[in-house]
Design a protein around this motif. Structure first.
Motif, PDB file in Angstrom:
ATOM      1  N   ILE A 133      -8.785  11.822  -4.688  1.00 35.79           N
ATOM      2  CA  ILE A 133      -7.858  12.630  -3.896  1.00 35.79           C
ATOM      3  C   ILE A 133      -6.730  11.825  -3.259  1.00 35.79           C
ATOM      4  N   THR A 134      -6.691  10.508  -3.428  1.00 38.11           N
ATOM      5  CA  THR A 134      -5.643   9.722  -2.788  1.00 38.11           C
ATOM      6  C   THR A 134      -4.264  10.100  -3.322  1.00 38.11           C
ATOM      7  N   GLU A 135      -3.297  10.109  -2.464  1.00 41.34           N
ATOM      8  CA  GLU A 135      -1.921  10.379  -2.840  1.00 41.34           C
ATOM      9  C   GLU A 135      -1.045   9.175  -2.504  1.00 41.34           C
ATOM     10  N   LYS A 136      -1.657   8.043  -2.120  1.00 38.69           N
ATOM     11  CA  LYS A 136      -0.905   6.879  -1.664  1.00 38.69           C
ATOM     12  C   LYS A 136      -0.248   6.113  -2.795  1.00 38.69           C
ATOM     13  N   ASP A 137      -0.855   6.062  -3.962  1.00 38.52           N
ATOM     14  CA  ASP A 137      -0.323   5.308  -5.084  1.00 38.52           C
ATOM     15  C   ASP A 137       0.257   6.287  -6.102  1.00 38.52           C
ATOM     16  N   PRO A 138       1.581   6.279  -6.275  1.00 38.92           N
ATOM     17  CA  PRO A 138       2.202   7.257  -7.183  1.00 38.92           C
ATOM     18  C   PRO A 138       1.758   7.112  -8.637  1.00 38.92           C
ATOM     19  N   VAL A 139       1.415   5.907  -9.068  1.00 37.40           N
ATOM     20  CA  VAL A 139       0.965   5.704 -10.448  1.00 37.40           C
ATOM     21  C   VAL A 139      -0.398   6.365 -10.656  1.00 37.40           C
ATOM     22  N   ILE A 140      -1.310   6.142  -9.713  1.00 34.45           N
ATOM     23  CA  ILE A 140      -2.638   6.764  -9.796  1.00 34.45           C
ATOM     24  C   ILE A 140      -2.512   8.281  -9.705  1.00 34.45           C
TER      25      ILE A 140
END
Length: 74
Positions: A4-11
């Protein structure tokens, strides 16, 4: 938490592309799920990864033999 992370745009882009590519664009992303559904999703995702890892570990000798046969030495 990676699902659910939104911190890394690549992920984020990779995860969303995989989810939508498999399940379609109408599919809710993990971060959009209510907490009880998110917990179920994360549990099922973990169980799926564990099952895959166990399967591949059991096939290790076969996978290595195939790798040696099909890939040139570096």
């Amino acid at each position: 938490m990676m699902p659910i992370t939104e911190k890394d745009p690549v992920i984020t882009l990779g995860r969303n592309t995989l989810i939508w590519g498999i399940a379609g664009y109408a599919t809710l992303l993990p971060a959009m799920l209510p907490n009880d559904q998110l917990t179920s999703f994360v549990d099922a995702f973990g169980a799926s990864l564990d099952s895959r890892a166990r399967l591949e570990a059991g096939m290790r000798a076969t996978l290595r033999a195939n790798q040696k046969r099909n890939l040139p030495s570096i």
